[in-house]
Design an enzyme around this catalytic site. Structure first.
Site, PDB file in Angstrom:
ATOM      1  N   THR A   1     -26.533  29.168  11.552  1.00 36.20           N
ATOM      2  CA  THR A   1     -26.409  30.382  10.957  1.00 36.20           C
ATOM      3  C   THR A   1     -26.745  30.123   9.396  1.00 36.20           C
ATOM      4  OG1 THR A   1     -24.306  30.707  10.744  1.00 36.20           O
ATOM      5  CG2 THR A   1     -25.235  31.513  12.669  1.00 36.20           C
TER       6      THR A   1
ATOM      7  N   ARG B   1     -19.259  26.096  17.140  1.00 40.42           N
ATOM      8  CA  ARG B   1     -18.687  26.730  18.037  1.00 40.42           C
ATOM      9  C   ARG B   1     -19.520  27.451  19.135  1.00 40.42           C
ATOM     10  NH1 ARG B   1     -14.499  30.424  15.041  1.00 40.42           N
ATOM     11  NH2 ARG B   1     -16.587  30.695  14.030  1.00 40.42           N
TER      12      ARG B   1
ATOM     13  N   TYR C   1     -15.585  28.871  -6.841  1.00 36.24           N
ATOM     14  CA  TYR C   1     -13.953  29.254  -7.235  1.00 36.24           C
ATOM     15  C   TYR C   1     -13.077  28.041  -6.498  1.00 36.24           C
ATOM     16  CZ  TYR C   1     -14.001  31.190  -2.161  1.00 36.24           C
ATOM     17  OH  TYR C   1     -14.094  31.396  -0.862  1.00 36.24           O
TER      18      TYR C   1
HETATM   19  C1  LIG Z   1     -16.473  40.430  -4.691  1.00 37.08           C
HETATM   20  C2  LIG Z   1     -17.707  40.540  -3.688  1.00 37.08           C
HETATM   21  C3  LIG Z   1     -18.142  39.360  -2.982  1.00 37.08           C
HETATM   22  C4  LIG Z   1     -19.412  39.294  -2.318  1.00 37.08           C
HETATM   23  C5  LIG Z   1     -19.922  38.201  -1.665  1.00 37.08           C
HETATM   24  C6  LIG Z   1     -19.503  37.106  -2.411  1.00 37.08           C
HETATM   25  C7  LIG Z   1     -20.471  35.689  -2.019  1.00 37.08           C
HETATM   26  C8  LIG Z   1     -19.819  34.582  -2.460  1.00 37.08           C
HETATM   27  C9  LIG Z   1     -19.050  33.669  -1.396  1.00 37.08           C
HETATM   28  C10 LIG Z   1     -18.464  32.803  -1.820  1.00 37.08           C
HETATM   29  C11 LIG Z   1     -17.717  31.894  -1.017  1.00 37.08           C
HETATM   30  C12 LIG Z   1     -18.085  31.763   0.375  1.00 37.08           C
HETATM   31  C13 LIG Z   1     -17.375  31.081   1.243  1.00 37.08           C
HETATM   32  C14 LIG Z   1     -17.289  31.088   2.880  1.00 37.08           C
HETATM   33  O1  LIG Z   1     -16.772  30.418   3.391  1.00 37.08           O
HETATM   34  S1  LIG Z   1     -18.455  32.156   3.615  1.00 37.08           S
HETATM   35  C15 LIG Z   1     -18.551  31.813   5.254  1.00 37.08           C
HETATM   36  C16 LIG Z   1     -18.046  32.984   5.918  1.00 37.08           C
HETATM   37  N1  LIG Z   1     -18.244  32.659   7.461  1.00 37.08           N
HETATM   38  C17 LIG Z   1     -17.310  32.693   8.349  1.00 37.08           C
HETATM   39  O2  LIG Z   1     -16.060  33.006   7.915  1.00 37.08           O
HETATM   40  C18 LIG Z   1     -17.828  32.522   9.752  1.00 37.08           C
HETATM   41  C19 LIG Z   1     -16.524  32.193  10.687  1.00 37.08           C
HETATM   42  N2  LIG Z   1     -15.549  32.951  10.825  1.00 37.08           N
HETATM   43  C20 LIG Z   1     -14.743  33.255  11.856  1.00 37.08           C
HETATM   44  O3  LIG Z   1     -15.293  32.753  12.971  1.00 37.08           O
HETATM   45  C21 LIG Z   1     -13.612  34.140  11.630  1.00 37.08           C
HETATM   46  O4  LIG Z   1     -13.983  35.071  10.590  1.00 37.08           O
HETATM   47  C22 LIG Z   1     -12.583  33.505  11.177  1.00 37.08           C
HETATM   48  C23 LIG Z   1     -11.406  34.367  11.130  1.00 37.08           C
HETATM   49  C24 LIG Z   1     -12.419  32.545  10.226  1.00 37.08           C
HETATM   50  C25 LIG Z   1     -12.295  32.545  12.450  1.00 37.08           C
HETATM   51  O5  LIG Z   1     -12.222  32.925  13.824  1.00 37.08           O
HETATM   52  P1  LIG Z   1     -10.937  32.944  14.972  1.00 37.08           P
HETATM   53  O6  LIG Z   1     -10.798  31.254  15.058  1.00 37.08           O
HETATM   54  O7  LIG Z   1     -11.580  33.495  16.117  1.00 37.08           O
HETATM   55  O8  LIG Z   1      -9.677  33.517  14.316  1.00 37.08           O
HETATM   56  P2  LIG Z   1      -8.970  34.904  14.905  1.00 37.08           P
HETATM   57  O9  LIG Z   1      -9.878  36.010  14.654  1.00 37.08           O
HETATM   58  O10 LIG Z   1      -8.303  34.411  15.923  1.00 37.08           O
HETATM   59  O11 LIG Z   1      -8.121  34.843  13.457  1.00 37.08           O
HETATM   60  C26 LIG Z   1      -7.068  33.883  13.146  1.00 37.08           C
HETATM   61  C27 LIG Z   1      -6.082  34.497  12.448  1.00 37.08           C
HETATM   62  O12 LIG Z   1      -6.476  34.983  11.188  1.00 37.08           O
HETATM   63  C28 LIG Z   1      -6.061  36.356  11.107  1.00 37.08           C
HETATM   64  N3  LIG Z   1      -7.227  36.972  10.385  1.00 37.08           N
HETATM   65  C29 LIG Z   1      -8.413  37.141  10.812  1.00 37.08           C
HETATM   66  N4  LIG Z   1      -9.264  37.767  10.263  1.00 37.08           N
HETATM   67  C30 LIG Z   1      -8.389  38.259   9.152  1.00 37.08           C
HETATM   68  C31 LIG Z   1      -8.569  39.316   8.221  1.00 37.08           C
HETATM   69  N5  LIG Z   1      -9.614  40.017   7.941  1.00 37.08           N
HETATM   70  N6  LIG Z   1      -7.661  39.653   7.306  1.00 37.08           N
HETATM   71  C32 LIG Z   1      -6.349  39.192   7.784  1.00 37.08           C
HETATM   72  N7  LIG Z   1      -6.227  38.127   8.565  1.00 37.08           N
HETATM   73  C33 LIG Z   1      -7.024  38.061   9.446  1.00 37.08           C
HETATM   74  C34 LIG Z   1      -5.904  36.809  12.696  1.00 37.08           C
HETATM   75  O13 LIG Z   1      -5.119  37.882  12.648  1.00 37.08           O
HETATM   76  C35 LIG Z   1      -5.226  35.546  13.020  1.00 37.08           C
HETATM   77  O14 LIG Z   1      -3.897  35.374  12.610  1.00 37.08           O
HETATM   78  P3  LIG Z   1      -2.840  35.974  13.507  1.00 37.08           P
HETATM   79  O15 LIG Z   1      -2.794  35.087  14.767  1.00 37.08           O
HETATM   80  O16 LIG Z   1      -1.372  35.873  12.743  1.00 37.08           O
HETATM   81  O17 LIG Z   1      -2.936  37.405  13.940  1.00 37.08           O
HETATM   82  N1  LIG Z   2     -23.133  32.726   1.522  1.00 42.58           N
HETATM   83  C1  LIG Z   2     -22.599  32.402   0.144  1.00 42.58           C
HETATM   84  O1  LIG Z   2     -22.870  33.347  -0.778  1.00 42.58           O
HETATM   85  C2  LIG Z   2     -21.965  31.289  -0.112  1.00 42.58           C
HETATM   86  C3  LIG Z   2     -21.447  30.412   0.911  1.00 42.58           C
HETATM   87  N2  LIG Z   2     -20.711  29.180   0.808  1.00 42.58           N
HETATM   88  C4  LIG Z   2     -20.493  28.269   1.671  1.00 42.58           C
HETATM   89  O2  LIG Z   2     -21.821  28.220   2.280  1.00 42.58           O
HETATM   90  C5  LIG Z   2     -21.394  27.447   3.514  1.00 42.58           C
HETATM   91  C6  LIG Z   2     -22.227  28.435   4.606  1.00 42.58           C
HETATM   92  O3  LIG Z   2     -21.853  29.814   4.678  1.00 42.58           O
HETATM   93  P1  LIG Z   2     -22.782  31.019   5.248  1.00 42.58           P
HETATM   94  O4  LIG Z   2     -24.124  30.467   5.667  1.00 42.58           O
HETATM   95  O5  LIG Z   2     -22.822  31.930   4.041  1.00 42.58           O
HETATM   96  O6  LIG Z   2     -21.980  31.517   6.355  1.00 42.58           O
HETATM   97  P2  LIG Z   2     -22.043  31.499   7.942  1.00 42.58           P
HETATM   98  O7  LIG Z   2     -20.634  32.197   8.270  1.00 42.58           O
HETATM   99  O8  LIG Z   2     -23.232  31.942   8.676  1.00 42.58           O
HETATM  100  O9  LIG Z   2     -21.815  29.901   8.092  1.00 42.58           O
HETATM  101  C7  LIG Z   2     -20.752  29.498   8.699  1.00 42.58           C
HETATM  102  C8  LIG Z   2     -20.849  28.497   9.747  1.00 42.58           C
HETATM  103  O10 LIG Z   2     -19.620  27.669  10.076  1.00 42.58           O
HETATM  104  C9  LIG Z   2     -19.567  27.734  11.382  1.00 42.58           C
HETATM  105  N3  LIG Z   2     -18.269  27.586  11.982  1.00 42.58           N
HETATM  106  C10 LIG Z   2     -17.011  28.333  11.505  1.00 42.58           C
HETATM  107  N4  LIG Z   2     -15.923  27.752  11.964  1.00 42.58           N
HETATM  108  C11 LIG Z   2     -16.414  26.794  12.870  1.00 42.58           C
HETATM  109  C12 LIG Z   2     -15.545  25.728  13.615  1.00 42.58           C
HETATM  110  N5  LIG Z   2     -14.525  25.814  13.637  1.00 42.58           N
HETATM  111  N6  LIG Z   2     -16.119  24.774  13.835  1.00 42.58           N
HETATM  112  C13 LIG Z   2     -17.639  24.604  13.796  1.00 42.58           C
HETATM  113  N7  LIG Z   2     -18.278  25.384  12.989  1.00 42.58           N
HETATM  114  C14 LIG Z   2     -17.653  26.379  12.552  1.00 42.58           C
HETATM  115  C15 LIG Z   2     -19.952  29.083  11.982  1.00 42.58           C
HETATM  116  O11 LIG Z   2     -20.725  28.659  13.181  1.00 42.58           O
HETATM  117  P3  LIG Z   2     -20.041  29.242  14.711  1.00 42.58           P
HETATM  118  O12 LIG Z   2     -19.535  30.505  14.339  1.00 42.58           O
HETATM  119  O13 LIG Z   2     -20.911  28.988  15.758  1.00 42.58           O
HETATM  120  O14 LIG Z   2     -18.777  28.205  14.900  1.00 42.58           O
HETATM  121  C16 LIG Z   2     -21.355  29.112  11.044  1.00 42.58           C
HETATM  122  O15 LIG Z   2     -22.467  28.733  11.533  1.00 42.58           O
HETATM  123  C17 LIG Z   2     -20.000  27.609   3.879  1.00 42.58           C
HETATM  124  O16 LIG Z   2     -19.335  26.433   3.675  1.00 42.58           O
HETATM  125  C18 LIG Z   2     -19.589  28.490   2.942  1.00 42.58           C
HETATM  126  O17 LIG Z   2     -18.281  28.640   2.321  1.00 42.58           O
HETATM  127  C19 LIG Z   2     -20.042  29.077  -0.501  1.00 42.58           C
HETATM  128  C20 LIG Z   2     -20.414  30.109  -1.777  1.00 42.58           C
HETATM  129  C21 LIG Z   2     -21.272  31.036  -1.483  1.00 42.58           C
END
Ligand SMILES: CCCCCCCCC/C=C\C=C\C(=O)SCCNC(=O)CCNC(=O)[C@H](O)C(C)(C)COP(=O)(O)OP(=O)(O)OC[C@H]1O[C@@H](n2cnc3c(N)ncnc32)[C@H](O)[C@@H]1OP(=O)(O)O
Ligand SMILES: NC(=O)C1=CN([C@@H]2O[C@H](COP(=O)(O)OP(=O)(O)OC[C@H]3O[C@@H](n4cnc5c(N)ncnc54)[C@H](OP(=O)(O)O)[C@@H]3O)[C@@H](O)[C@H]2O)C=CC1
Length: 330
Positions: free
Chosen positions: A64, A86, A194
């Site tokens: 993705t 995953r 950040y």
């Molecule tokens: C100011 C404006 C900003 C606009 C955009 C800015 C863009 C710039 C971006 C800069 C940096 C970006 C960095 C990134 O990394 S972006 C990538 C984001 N992508 C993902 O997160 C994809 C994968 N994510 C996931 O699969 C889930 O979101 C996950 C929660 C991270 C993991 O899923 P899973 O393992 O299924 O976990 P659970 O759902 O079981 O949750 C675990 C635990 O966390 C608690 N939780 C989940 N969500 C929240 C929430 N929103 N708030 C608070 N807590 C949350 C959940 O309750 C569980 O805890 P507990 O067991 O105690 O209940």
């Molecule tokens: N978009 C943005 O503006 C920014 C993004 N980033 C960074 O860029 C990277 C890509 O983010 P972006 O493409 O935006 O977001 P996405 O959510 O599309 O990408 C995150 C990817 O991580 C995978 N992933 C999450 N948890 C696991 C796990 N436990 N094991 C293996 N894979 C996992 C997800 O796949 P699956 O769910 O299948 O596991 C997904 O493909 C990240 O490192 C993010 O921190 C940093 C700054 C800005």
């Protein structure tokens, strides 16, 4: 399009429908400053075709968002790619789409990077499919905005496990096997601007990404002797469903964010894919330990104490200058 400013927003009127808007799938922001016309994003692959011929690349989270774009570019440039995360169905769909466009095989391997045993099995699979990779991009991440006082221990553990431990498990498992096989490689980690400054409301992510940067800088120093390079890209905001749906679920913050970016627009997945391809290529074989900020100027814009003076008009400047010049003594 979303016209809501946070300051003036009526939260009840913010519709979740926005998350399904087509803008989530577009490449640049619909909103952008007029200066964005000076900085048009180029979408074509930048390196000469064939730059990655006979090279194997592993991209975690390659199904993705930004990982998918990096996979598409490396595949177009000749690499055989392996994408791992995953959701096997998502990976397989992406792999088929990219392979059919580029003619180069993309393999999908299921792996939860939080689980060291799963990582080891994933690397076994990779060795059987392609041999050990020449290029490793640690891109997988998890994140959401949340006031820190609302975080449960498991919320903290979930993000730091994916981002810091996941990156470490993948890097160490591959590193050890590469060393054993006397094979060089390029490692790239995707962090965030950040990671350097820290940021409220994404504290587990900020802490874990800072840890990833320390890990990569440290290994750059230690493992050069084994033929391994380690670099870091810190992206600014680039629209992906994964990031924006968890960091700005209503769309309320987008305008303010674009307003503070000096180049007046979001980045695009293709732009970061070109940078990642360059850093991972042999054109960058002298680059190691580098931290590359790629954010349209957002970081410095947020940092400078006087940057708000951008809103002062030429007439207001005349007035200010006259006042300053009139001042005598302290
Ligand atoms: C100011 C404006 C900003 C606009 C955009 C800015 C863009 C710039 C971006 C800069 C940096 C970006 C960095 C990134 O990394 S972006 C990538 C984001 N992508 C993902 O997160 C994809 C994968 N994510 C996931 O699969 C889930 O979101 C996950 C929660 C991270 C993991 O899923 P899973 O393992 O299924 O976990 P659970 O759902 O079981 O949750 C675990 C635990 O966390 C608690 N939780 C989940 N969500 C929240 C929430 N929103 N708030 C608070 N807590 C949350 C959940 O309750 C569980 O805890 P507990 O067991 O105690 O209940
Ligand atoms: N978009 C943005 O503006 C920014 C993004 N980033 C960074 O860029 C990277 C890509 O983010 P972006 O493409 O935006 O977001 P996405 O959510 O599309 O990408 C995150 C990817 O991580 C995978 N992933 C999450 N948890 C696991 C796990 N436990 N094991 C293996 N894979 C996992 C997800 O796949 P699956 O769910 O299948 O596991 C997904 O493909 C990240 O490192 C993010 O921190 C940093 C700054 C800005």
């Amino acid at each position: 399009t979303c016209q809501v400013h946070f300051e003036s927003s009526n939260w009840k009127s913010l519709s979740i429908k926005r998350l399904t808007d087509s803008r989530l799938h577009g490449s640049t922001g619909l909103r952008s400053g007029s200066q964005a016309n000076f900085f048009p994003p180029l979408e074509d692959a930048m390196l000469p075709s064939g730059s990655f011929n006979n090279r194997m690349a592993l991209i975690t989270g390659g199904g993705t968002g930004l990982g998918r774009a990096m996979t598409a570019t490396l595949s177009q440039l000749g690499a055989q790619c392996i994408i791992a995360s995953r959701k096997l169905d998502v990976l397989q769909r992406t792999a088929e789409e990219i392979s059919s466009q580029t003619g180069n095989k993309v393999h999908a391997v299921q792996c939860d990077v939080r689980d060291p045993q799963a990582v080891s099995q994933c690397v076994d699979q990779i060795e059987a499919l392609t041999g050990l990779p020449d290029v490793i991009i640690n891109n997988a991440a998890g994140n959401f905005v949340c006031p820190s006082e609302r975080l449960s221990p498991n919320a903290w553990k979930t993000i730091t496990d994916i981002v810091l431990n996941g990156t470490a498990f993948v890097t160490l498992e591959l590193g050890k096997r590469l060393i054993q096989n006397q094979k060089g490689a390029s490692f790239l980690a995707i962090t965030t601007i950040y990671a350097e400054s820290g940021s409220g409301f994404v504290v587990p992510s900020a802490s874990a990404k800072a840890g990833v940067e320390a890990l990569y800088k440290s290994l750059a120093a230690e493992w050069g002797r084994y033929g391994h390079r380690f670099n870091i890209i810190q992206p600014g905001p680039i629209r992906t469903k994964g990031a924006f749906s968890r960091l700005d679920p209503t769309g309320a913050f987008e305008k303010a964010m674009i307003d503070r970016i000096p180049t007046g627009r979001l980045g695009t997945p293709a732009e970061i894919a070109n940078l990642a391809a360059y850093v991972s290529s042999n054109y960058a074989s002298w680059m190691s330990g580098a931290v590359i900020r790629f954010d349209g100027g957002e970081y410095v814009s947020l940092a400078g104490e006087f940057n708000e003076l951008r809103s002062v008009t030429p007439d207001q400047w005349k007035l200010l200058e006259a006042m300053i010049r009139k001042t005598k003594g302290s």
